[in-house]
Design an enzyme around this catalytic site. Sequence first.
Site, PDB file in Angstrom:
ATOM      1  N   SER A 160      39.096  18.094 -12.339  1.00 46.90           N
ATOM      2  CA  SER A 160      39.328  17.265 -11.155  1.00 46.90           C
ATOM      3  C   SER A 160      39.242  15.785 -11.472  1.00 46.90           C
ATOM      4  CB  SER A 160      38.348  17.613 -10.031  1.00 46.90           C
ATOM      5  OG  SER A 160      37.226  16.771 -10.025  1.00 46.90           O
ATOM      6  N   VAL A 161      39.779  14.991 -10.538  1.00 45.22           N
ATOM      7  CA  VAL A 161      39.745  13.535 -10.625  1.00 45.22           C
ATOM      8  C   VAL A 161      38.315  13.006 -10.613  1.00 45.22           C
ATOM      9  CG1 VAL A 161      39.875  13.205  -8.108  1.00 45.22           C
ATOM     10  CG2 VAL A 161      40.792  11.436  -9.634  1.00 45.22           C
ATOM     11  N   LYS A 162      37.382  13.787 -10.056  1.00 47.00           N
ATOM     12  CA  LYS A 162      36.009  13.320  -9.884  1.00 47.00           C
ATOM     13  C   LYS A 162      35.263  13.166 -11.208  1.00 47.00           C
ATOM     14  CE  LYS A 162      35.958  13.258  -5.320  1.00 47.00           C
ATOM     15  NZ  LYS A 162      35.720  12.051  -4.528  1.00 47.00           N
ATOM     16  N   ASP A 163      35.795  13.751 -12.288  1.00 51.98           N
ATOM     17  CA  ASP A 163      35.152  13.557 -13.595  1.00 51.98           C
ATOM     18  C   ASP A 163      35.014  12.076 -13.917  1.00 51.98           C
ATOM     19  OD1 ASP A 163      35.276  16.289 -13.802  1.00 51.98           O
ATOM     20  OD2 ASP A 163      36.581  16.335 -15.565  1.00 51.98           O
TER      21      ASP A 163
END
Length: 328
Positions: free
Chosen positions: A42-45
Amino acid sequence: MKYLNHITEAIGNTPLVKLNNVTKGVKATVLAKVEYLNPGNSVKDRMAVKMIEDAEKAGILKPGGTIIEGTSGNTGMGLALAAIAKGYKCIFTLADKQSKEKMDILRAVGAEVVVCPTNVSPDHPDSYYSVAKRLNEEIPNSFYPNQYDNMSNWAAHYESTGPEIWEQTEGKITHFITGVGTGGTVTGISRYLKEKNPNIKTIGIDTYGSVFKKYKETGVFDENEIYSYATEGIGEDILPKNVDFDVIDQFVKVTDKDGAVMTRRLAKEEGLFVGWSCGTAVYGALEYIRENNLTENDVVVVLLPDHGTRYLGKIYNDDWMRAQGYID
């Protein structure tokens, strides 16, 4: 020898992929920023690692500490990967509407998961926001990143995702479209892109039951806009400090059903096995493109935040989809 010292070094430099089939009849070039190709899917990494590194530099997070965060799942995964690399423990609070897959994945990477009720106000003692804050107060040597108000969130995207999109499109991007939740992604990317070209339009995708669209249009935080919705990862019943409404030109709302159905279409028609809010973002983008008659000269980048494995029991389960009335 070429190798990474730990998995978090694989974060970033995700590809842009042209959408070819769900965009039939659309003249603009529509490109997907495929963020599930980050190691935590995910982008949240991106922002998770930055929040931890900035906390270490500030002396807030110390060796042997415990990271405690309220998450819809993806931020927790990014934090967990960073914690493994750096030797921290993790406790995550999640609302009970989040998929079982997200909870199981977090447990698989060593995190403790505390499930909280969805249908309570943010300031209720049992909300996942409140429980995370309380655990932070009770557990010694713990750190509460608070992704909603932590400015390292948007800074991560200003430093990495925004420049990637600008370089990948060779500066030809005309519109950036993404779902809005904590606000870090839309704010960081949009600030960077608008510094490069102030004419770039940023469109935020919101969901029914969330306060963002009305607040942008009227400046009023209307509690009557708040009600339960099924889509995960976007929309809010609060106004996170990471959301800079000045760099968002417009919001488009998308229903749970329309987002879910488009998510399945992206898998079948584009080979993009993505999460629910990805379908929501693409559906909203296509609505915006059609309503505004974008042309062959327009280059639209839509950010796809996460991977379909988070939603096997929901979006990709025919029985569940029928039970919701999303498919026949």
